[in-house]
Write a protein that holds these residues in place. Structure first.
Motif, PDB file in Angstrom:
ATOM      1  N   ARG A   1       0.847  -1.187   0.000  1.00 53.88           N
ATOM      2  CA  ARG A   1       0.000   0.000   0.000  1.00 53.88           C
ATOM      3  C   ARG A   1       0.888   1.244   0.000  1.00 53.88           C
ATOM      4  N   PRO A   2       0.410   2.355  -0.550  1.00 50.14           N
ATOM      5  CA  PRO A   2       1.234   3.557  -0.619  1.00 50.14           C
ATOM      6  C   PRO A   2       1.279   4.365   0.684  1.00 50.14           C
ATOM      7  N   SER A   3       0.477   3.997   1.686  1.00 52.19           N
ATOM      8  CA  SER A   3       0.445   4.786   2.917  1.00 52.19           C
ATOM      9  C   SER A   3       1.791   4.731   3.627  1.00 52.19           C
ATOM     10  N   VAL A   4       2.079   5.777   4.381  1.00 53.62           N
ATOM     11  CA  VAL A   4       3.337   5.827   5.111  1.00 53.62           C
ATOM     12  C   VAL A   4       3.402   4.679   6.116  1.00 53.62           C
ATOM     13  N   SER A   5       2.309   4.418   6.813  1.00 53.89           N
ATOM     14  CA  SER A   5       2.328   3.348   7.807  1.00 53.89           C
ATOM     15  C   SER A   5       2.572   1.990   7.151  1.00 53.89           C
ATOM     16  N   ASP A   6       2.052   1.768   5.959  1.00 56.31           N
ATOM     17  CA  ASP A   6       2.315   0.488   5.297  1.00 56.31           C
ATOM     18  C   ASP A   6       3.756   0.409   4.814  1.00 56.31           C
ATOM     19  N   ARG A   7       4.321   1.532   4.445  1.00 58.15           N
ATOM     20  CA  ARG A   7       5.740   1.530   4.044  1.00 58.15           C
ATOM     21  C   ARG A   7       6.607   1.131   5.239  1.00 58.15           C
ATOM     22  N   VAL A   8       6.202   1.556   6.442  1.00 59.31           N
ATOM     23  CA  VAL A   8       6.904   1.131   7.659  1.00 59.31           C
ATOM     24  C   VAL A   8       6.661  -0.363   7.879  1.00 59.31           C
ATOM     25  N   GLY A   9       5.422  -0.804   7.762  1.00 58.59           N
ATOM     26  CA  GLY A   9       5.090  -2.211   7.937  1.00 58.59           C
ATOM     27  C   GLY A   9       5.837  -3.104   6.965  1.00 58.59           C
ATOM     28  N   ALA A  10       6.124  -2.587   5.773  1.00 59.31           N
ATOM     29  CA  ALA A  10       6.855  -3.362   4.765  1.00 59.31           C
ATOM     30  C   ALA A  10       8.262  -3.707   5.232  1.00 59.31           C
ATOM     31  N   LEU A  11       8.820  -2.922   6.141  1.00 55.47           N
ATOM     32  CA  LEU A  11      10.157  -3.204   6.658  1.00 55.47           C
ATOM     33  C   LEU A  11      10.172  -4.486   7.487  1.00 55.47           C
ATOM     34  N   VAL A  12       9.017  -4.896   7.964  1.00 57.43           N
ATOM     35  CA  VAL A  12       8.867  -6.165   8.676  1.00 57.43           C
ATOM     36  C   VAL A  12       8.375  -7.236   7.705  1.00 57.43           C
ATOM     37  N   ARG A  13       7.305  -6.926   7.019  1.00 57.69           N
ATOM     38  CA  ARG A  13       6.605  -7.898   6.171  1.00 57.69           C
ATOM     39  C   ARG A  13       7.461  -8.444   5.031  1.00 57.69           C
ATOM     40  N   GLU A  14       8.095  -7.571   4.280  1.00 58.86           N
ATOM     41  CA  GLU A  14       8.799  -7.997   3.067  1.00 58.86           C
ATOM     42  C   GLU A  14      10.023  -8.872   3.360  1.00 58.86           C
ATOM     43  N   PRO A  15      10.941  -8.473   4.246  1.00 58.65           N
ATOM     44  CA  PRO A  15      12.082  -9.360   4.505  1.00 58.65           C
ATOM     45  C   PRO A  15      11.661 -10.732   5.028  1.00 58.65           C
ATOM     46  N   LEU A  16      10.642 -10.766   5.884  1.00 56.12           N
ATOM     47  CA  LEU A  16      10.202 -12.056   6.419  1.00 56.12           C
ATOM     48  C   LEU A  16       9.533 -12.919   5.352  1.00 56.12           C
ATOM     49  N   ALA A  17       9.046 -12.290   4.287  1.00 59.75           N
ATOM     50  CA  ALA A  17       8.468 -13.039   3.162  1.00 59.75           C
ATOM     51  C   ALA A  17       9.534 -13.381   2.118  1.00 59.75           C
ATOM     52  N   GLY A  18      10.796 -13.017   2.404  1.00 58.29           N
ATOM     53  CA  GLY A  18      11.878 -13.321   1.475  1.00 58.29           C
ATOM     54  C   GLY A  18      12.027 -12.314   0.355  1.00 58.29           C
ATOM     55  N   ARG A  19      11.363 -11.168   0.482  1.00 57.98           N
ATOM     56  CA  ARG A  19      11.428 -10.141  -0.570  1.00 57.98           C
ATOM     57  C   ARG A  19      12.259  -8.947  -0.102  1.00 57.98           C
TER      58      ARG A  19
END
Length: 159
Positions: A16-34
Motif C-alpha cells: 500500500r502507498p500509505s506511510v504506515s504500510d511503508r513502515v510495515g513493509a520493513l517487517v513484512r517484506e524481509p520475512l516473506a523473502g522479498r
C-alpha cells in the motif's frame, strides 16, 4: 477514541502507498523473502505497536464505562518507540535466533524527503497515563512485537 501509532499489521497482497504500510513493509517484506527499500533515515524514530496489541486495546476499551474517562474520550495507545535501524536490525537477526531456515529479503536505504517529513511530524512516542490506568498494555519489546508478527502471519502462512 483511541489514537493508534503505526500498527505492524497483517500481510497485504500488494504493498500500500500509505506511510504506515511503508513502515510495515520493513517487517513484512524481509520475512516473506522479498527485498524492500526503506524510505526513511536510519535514525528516524517511530511509535509502533503489533496488530494484536491494538486489537486487545480496542476490545478492552469496549467495556469501559464513559465515567472512567476524563474530559475527553480520546487518548493515545501506548507504543514502543524505536529507531528505524533498530527495527530493520531486529527483523534481520531475530529469525536466526528462532532457527529460521528461509532466506530473508534485504533492506536497502533510499530516503524519501516527503515521507521523511511526514514521519518527522509524528510524535516519536505514544503514551497515555489514562490508557495505563485503564489497563491497556502493549508489546513489551521489539523482539516480542516481531515474534507476534511471525507467529501470526509468517508461520501460519508456511504451514
Amino acid at each position: 477514541m483511541l489514537r493508534l501509532p503505526v500498527v505492524i499489521a497483517r500481510p497485504w497482497p500488494q504493498p500500500r502507498p500509505s506511510v504506515s504500510d511503508r513502515v510495515g513493509a520493513l517487517v513484512r517484506e524481509p520475512l516473506a523473502g522479498r527485498d524492500v527499500v526503506c524510505p526513511l533515515e536510519p535514525d528516524s524514530w517511530l511509535p509502533i505497536v503489533s496488530m494484536q496489541s491494538a486489537v486487545e486495546a480496542l476490545r478492552a476499551l469496549a467495556g469501559v464505562p464513559a465515567s472512567a474517562f476524563e474530559a475527553t474520550r480520546a487518548m493515545n495507545l501506548p507504543s514502543l518507540s524505536v529507531q528505524v535501524r533498530e527495527l530493520v536490525r531486529t527483523v534481520q537477526t531475530l529469525p536466526a535466533w528462532r532457527g529460521w531456515r528461509r532466506p530473508l529479503g534485504q533492506v536497502s536505504w533510499e530516503p524519501d524527503a516527503a515521507l521523511q517529513a511526514v514521519v518527522g511530524g509524528w510524535p516519536q512516542r505514544f503514551d497515555s497515563e489514562l490508557a495505563r490506568r485503564l489497563g491497556l498494555v502493549v508489546d513489551r519489546s521489539l523482539p516480542h512485537l516481531i515474534n507476534r508478527y511471525i507467529n501470526a502471519h509468517v508461520e501460519s502462512a508456511a504451514a
